[in-house]
Design an enzyme around this catalytic site. Structure first.
Site, PDB file in Angstrom:
ATOM      1  N   TYR A 105      -6.520   1.639   5.234  1.00  0.00           N
ATOM      2  CA  TYR A 105      -5.861   2.052   3.995  1.00  0.00           C
ATOM      3  C   TYR A 105      -6.731   3.029   3.213  1.00  0.00           C
ATOM      4  CZ  TYR A 105      -5.107   2.296  -0.876  1.00  0.00           C
ATOM      5  OH  TYR A 105      -4.955   2.804  -2.128  1.00  0.00           O
TER       6      TYR A 105
ATOM      7  N   ARG B 181      -3.434  -2.332 -14.219  1.00  0.00           N
ATOM      8  CA  ARG B 181      -3.054  -1.213 -13.355  1.00  0.00           C
ATOM      9  C   ARG B 181      -1.594  -0.765 -13.512  1.00  0.00           C
ATOM     10  NH1 ARG B 181      -4.711   2.435 -10.871  1.00  0.00           N
ATOM     11  NH2 ARG B 181      -4.202   2.077  -8.672  1.00  0.00           N
TER      12      ARG B 181
ATOM     13  N   HIS C 123      -7.346  -3.465  -1.895  1.00  0.00           N
ATOM     14  CA  HIS C 123      -5.922  -3.460  -1.516  1.00  0.00           C
ATOM     15  C   HIS C 123      -5.404  -4.825  -1.075  1.00  0.00           C
ATOM     16  CE1 HIS C 123      -2.382  -0.903  -0.338  1.00  0.00           C
ATOM     17  NE2 HIS C 123      -2.850  -0.269  -1.386  1.00  0.00           N
TER      18      HIS C 123
ATOM     19  N   ARG D 234     -12.550   7.557  -6.588  1.00  0.00           N
ATOM     20  CA  ARG D 234     -12.352   6.376  -5.769  1.00  0.00           C
ATOM     21  C   ARG D 234     -12.838   6.676  -4.358  1.00  0.00           C
ATOM     22  NH1 ARG D 234      -6.628   3.741  -3.841  1.00  0.00           N
ATOM     23  NH2 ARG D 234      -6.954   5.215  -2.112  1.00  0.00           N
TER      24      ARG D 234
ATOM     25  N   ASP E 173     -10.870   0.329  -3.792  1.00  0.00           N
ATOM     26  CA  ASP E 173      -9.641  -0.456  -3.753  1.00  0.00           C
ATOM     27  C   ASP E 173      -9.653  -1.351  -2.511  1.00  0.00           C
ATOM     28  OD1 ASP E 173      -6.127   0.529  -4.193  1.00  0.00           O
ATOM     29  OD2 ASP E 173      -7.070  -1.423  -3.836  1.00  0.00           O
TER      30      ASP E 173
ATOM     31  N   GLU F 100      -5.315   7.030 -12.939  1.00  0.00           N
ATOM     32  CA  GLU F 100      -5.369   7.466 -11.542  1.00  0.00           C
ATOM     33  C   GLU F 100      -4.591   8.761 -11.405  1.00  0.00           C
ATOM     34  OE1 GLU F 100      -3.755   4.655  -8.825  1.00  0.00           O
ATOM     35  OE2 GLU F 100      -4.243   5.822  -7.061  1.00  0.00           O
TER      36      GLU F 100
ATOM     37  N   GLU G 181     -10.827  -2.801  -7.167  1.00  0.00           N
ATOM     38  CA  GLU G 181      -9.387  -2.963  -7.403  1.00  0.00           C
ATOM     39  C   GLU G 181      -8.737  -3.891  -6.384  1.00  0.00           C
ATOM     40  OE1 GLU G 181      -7.448   0.797  -7.428  1.00  0.00           O
ATOM     41  OE2 GLU G 181      -5.476  -0.069  -7.106  1.00  0.00           O
TER      42      GLU G 181
ATOM     43  N   GLU H 245      -1.180  -3.095  -9.859  1.00  0.00           N
ATOM     44  CA  GLU H 245      -0.254  -1.995  -9.536  1.00  0.00           C
ATOM     45  C   GLU H 245       1.048  -2.523  -8.935  1.00  0.00           C
ATOM     46  OE1 GLU H 245      -2.782   0.086  -6.711  1.00  0.00           O
ATOM     47  OE2 GLU H 245      -1.282  -0.342  -5.187  1.00  0.00           O
TER      48      GLU H 245
ATOM     49  N   TRP I  46      -1.252  -5.479   3.480  1.00  0.00           N
ATOM     50  CA  TRP I  46      -1.670  -4.115   3.833  1.00  0.00           C
ATOM     51  C   TRP I  46      -2.467  -3.520   2.711  1.00  0.00           C
ATOM     52  CZ3 TRP I  46       0.036   0.525   1.368  1.00  0.00           C
ATOM     53  CH2 TRP I  46      -0.526   1.660   1.959  1.00  0.00           C
TER      54      TRP I  46
HETATM   55  C1  GCO Z   1      -3.534   3.032  -5.368  1.00  0.00           C
HETATM   56  C2  GCO Z   1      -2.561   2.297  -4.548  1.00  0.00           C
HETATM   57  C3  GCO Z   1      -1.790   3.147  -3.594  1.00  0.00           C
HETATM   58  C4  GCO Z   1      -0.676   2.343  -3.017  1.00  0.00           C
HETATM   59  C5  GCO Z   1       0.551   3.187  -2.984  1.00  0.00           C
HETATM   60  C6  GCO Z   1       1.752   2.344  -2.678  1.00  0.00           C
HETATM   61  O1  GCO Z   1      -4.510   2.413  -5.791  1.00  0.00           O
HETATM   62  O2  GCO Z   1      -3.229   4.218  -5.629  1.00  0.00           O
HETATM   63  O3  GCO Z   1      -3.161   1.182  -3.942  1.00  0.00           O
HETATM   64  O4  GCO Z   1      -2.585   3.728  -2.634  1.00  0.00           O
HETATM   65  O5  GCO Z   1      -0.991   1.875  -1.756  1.00  0.00           O
HETATM   66  O6  GCO Z   1       0.706   3.796  -4.227  1.00  0.00           O
HETATM   67  O7  GCO Z   1       2.891   3.097  -2.850  1.00  0.00           O
HETATM   68 MG    MG Z   2      -4.456   0.352  -5.432  1.00  0.00          MG
END
Ligand code: GCO
Ligand code: MG
Length: 411
Positions: free
Chosen positions: A159, A292, A221, A147, A219, A348, A245, A271, A411
């Protein structure tokens, strides 16, 4: 096999974790991961105050009945706290059942569908030289899928980008722990237009440096609107990503219809989701390519297996979440399930801190770009409770985000 005890253990070896330990009348012990990053004590309290007593005296073998009892008996449906608590109970009971059967958990889930679960790691860099070093470091570690997260010109922090090349507090190189130990969440600033201008040039440079074969993931996010997500997916098509993602907040699952109509870049979502209902449109309309949700957040082995069987009807694969805030118990459970699933996609894998591994024991084996679970009966967890006591909980929160004009943003 009656449940005699249900103990909730909160420990913080490198970061906060919540672990459920169930002990049966036969002395068999099962573990479940109940870690919800930034809301750990909510799940610990849910288990301690509202679930543990209900488990005492129940037959540990009745996993499905216990799952339905906790899901329907709680009355209030779904949600990250409830489904993480149910996940921990479910996982611990599967651990117990496999130990009682004398076999590693994946054998109870259908046996091996592959040699190992292919993984992807997290490379990051504030700028290209640092990013390239991080990618090289992950290639040297044996990752075949990586990633890529990068800084954005003009933004102080972004992030997914490790604050430093080495955490310095016992973590590995290039690790990235998003939760920060503080009484209040940190605040970050975000500029979508600057991000959308910058990311394609990063993947152009990465492909030029590392070639066309390396599996690259990214990602977003949850930060883009659907049309911005469509634009990003389209501009990244020349770089042939393995997946893009969380391109847009997906509570409105139909938003992915617009994204899907504009781009062939594979999409991974979920996720932050915790039940099959969160995927109903995404899966039935084939709006995503990867699911996810990990075992820890979506109702355990029982919950995620149900989602993945639904996904299999639409040729959608697993891409289970596996950052450091999924504990080694949760990671082991996801890898046991992933080894058995036919529609496994990728796992992951962020390497846990040495202190974490000392408390939980070595639960997965990383080699040849993938993970194999322990061959011991159950999940293969060796939880050191005395060592765990040395790491008391410390408040830690995920950052919050604001746009340049101060508006709160994802975020
Ligand atoms: C990822 C996630 C993480 C989250 C984190 C939150 O793809 O691994 O986006 O980076 O931000 O796990 O607790
Ligand atoms: Mg993620």
């Amino acid at each position: 096999m009656r449940i005699d005890r249900a103990d909730v253990i909160v420990t913080s070896p490198g970061r906060n974790f919540v672990t459920l330990k169930i002990t049966t009348s036969d002395g068999v012990v099962g573990y479940g991961d109940a870690t919800l990053n930034g809301r750990e004590l909510a799940v610990a309290g849910y288990l301690r105050d509202h679930v543990a007593a209900l488990l005492i005296g129940r037959d540990a073998h009745n996993i499905e009945d216990t799952w339905q009892y906790l899901y329907r008996g709680g009355y209030w449906r779904r949600g990250p706290v409830t489904m993480a608590a149910i996940a921990a109970v479910d996982t611990a009971l599967w651990d117990i059942k496999a130990k009682a059967a004398g076999m590693p958990l994946y054998q109870l889930l259908g046996g091996e569908s592959r040699e190992r679960c292919r993984v992807y790691g997290h490379a990051s860099g504030r700028e290209l030289p640092e990013l390239f070093d991080s990618i090289r470091a992950h290639l040297e570690l044996g990752f075949t899928a990586i990633r890529v997260q990068t800084g954005v010109p003009g933004l102080p922090s972004v992030y997914g980008v490790a604050a430093s090349l080495a955490s310095g507090d016992g973590g590995g190189r290039y690790d990235y722990e998003p939760a920060r130990r503080s009484a209040r969440p940190a605040e970050e600033v975000w500029d979508t237009r600057a991000y959308l201008r910058h990311v394609p040039s990063v993947f152009e440079a990465v492909r030029h440096e590392f070639g066309p074969e390396l599996a690259l993931l990214h990602d977003a996010h949850h930060r883009l609107t659907p049309i911005q997500a469509a634009r990003l997916g389209k501009t990244l098509e020349p770089y042939d990503l393995f997946w893009l993602e969380d391109v847009t907040p997906a509570e409105n699952q139909e938003a992915l219809r617009l994204v899907r109509s504009h781009t062939t870049t594979p999409l991974a979502i979920g996720e932050v989701f915790n039940t099959i209902w969160d995927y109903q449109t995404l899966i039935s309309e084939q709006l995503i390519d990867y699911v996810r949700s990990p075992v820890t957040h979506a109702g355990g082995i029982t919950g995620v297996r149900r989602i993945m069987d639904f996904a299999a009807m639409y040729q959608i694969k697993s891409g289970m979440h596996g950052p450091t805030d999924v504990s080694p118990v949760g990671m082991s459970a996801s890898v046991h399930l992933g080894l058995a699933l036919h529609n496994f996609g990728i796992q992951e894998y962020m390497l846990h801190d040495e202190r974490t591994n000392a408390v939980f024991g070595p639960t997965v084996e990383f080699a040849d770009g993938g993970l194999r679970p322990s061959q011991e009966p159950g999940l293969g967890i060796h939880f050191d409770e005395r060592l765990a006591e040395k790491y008391p909980y410390e408040p830690a929160y995920l950052p919050t985000n604001r746009l340049l004009d101060g508006t709160v943003h994802d975020w």
